[in-house]
Motif scaffolding. Structure first.
Motif, short mmCIF file in Angstrom:
data_model
loop_
_atom_site.label_atom_id
_atom_site.label_comp_id
_atom_site.label_asym_id
_atom_site.label_seq_id
_atom_site.Cartn_x
_atom_site.Cartn_y
_atom_site.Cartn_z
N PRO A 24 74.20 59.26 47.72
CA PRO A 24 73.30 59.35 48.87
C PRO A 24 73.07 57.99 49.54
CG PRO A 24 72.09 59.66 46.82
CD PRO A 24 73.53 59.70 46.47
N THR A 58 75.71 57.39 52.15
CA THR A 58 75.44 58.22 53.33
C THR A 58 74.28 57.65 54.15
OG1 THR A 58 76.19 60.19 52.14
CG2 THR A 58 74.84 60.54 54.11
N PHE A 59 73.21 57.26 53.46
CA PHE A 59 72.02 56.75 54.13
C PHE A 59 72.28 55.42 54.84
CE2 PHE A 59 68.09 54.21 53.99
CZ PHE A 59 67.25 55.02 54.75
#
Length: 205
Positions: free
Chosen positions: A21, A24-25
């Protein structure tokens, strides 16, 4: 003590649970940094360098480029002569380290562990200091939340070996949490008189 297979598996699960994540962030941030580097310094955008990791295996670390080109054997002592204004900002905010999330995804690094250092340092370690390679190298570590680059090499290695001997998932989570504070406060980014750290030449007896 060396980590067991079960401990390594749990640590890997934590790495992936956070790194996937995080990539992605931070993708928009990494794209912005890449464009800024290209606009101010041109190519290459990424800095790649051989570092020593788990069990003294060599891999290539990825970072955003922060300096003007220099010789392949340039000493860290000369970094301040080549670092750019953008590069100084990226180092101060640790944004230059973001590409190492991909080293984590590739299994070459962990989120937490001793920082991976240069190959030429290997013969300069004493037997205790070399124990830092008993675990995966990390984006952050016990030394980084206790002074980062403001401490000397001997103290930094003592922290690294302490981490090797006291590792737990709880400790990793605590280090990750403390790292957020250290990065936000931009503390101890460099040693006095250096852009980062002076070259490690060995610990005097």
């Amino acid at each position: 003590m060396p980590q067991s297979g079960r401990q390594r598996a749990l640590k890997r699960i934590l790495d992936l649970a956070v790194a996937v994540p995080a990539v992605t962030f931070t993708a928009p941030v990494m794209m912005t940094v890449a464009v800024a580097i290209y606009a101010t310094m041109g190519r290459p955008i990424l800095f790649r360098q051989a570092r020593v990791g788990h069990r003294e295996r060599t891999f290539r670390i990825w970072k955003f480029r922060t300096m003007k080109p220099g010789p392949a054997d340039a000493s860290p002592d000369d970094d301040h002569l080549r670092i750019t204004r953008l590069g100084a900002f990226l180092r101060a905010t640790s944004l230059d380290e973001l590409p190492q999330l991909f080293n984590v995804l590739r299994g070459e690094m962990s989120l937490v562990g001793p920082r991976p250092l240069l190959e030429r340092y290997l013969p300069r370690y004493d037997a205790i200091q070399r124990r830092r390679h008993e675990v995966m190298p990390g984006l952050t570590g016990w030394a980084q939340i206790h002074g980062r680059n403001a401490m000397n090499w001997a103290t930094k290695f003592e922290h690294d070996v302490w981490y090797v001997d006291h590792w737990s998932l709880g400790l990793d989570l605590a280090i990750l949490w403390r790292t957020l504070t250290v990065v936000a406060q931009r503390r101890a980014v460099s040693a006095e008189g250096h852009a980062s750290m002076p070259e490690f030449m060995g610990t005097e007896a």
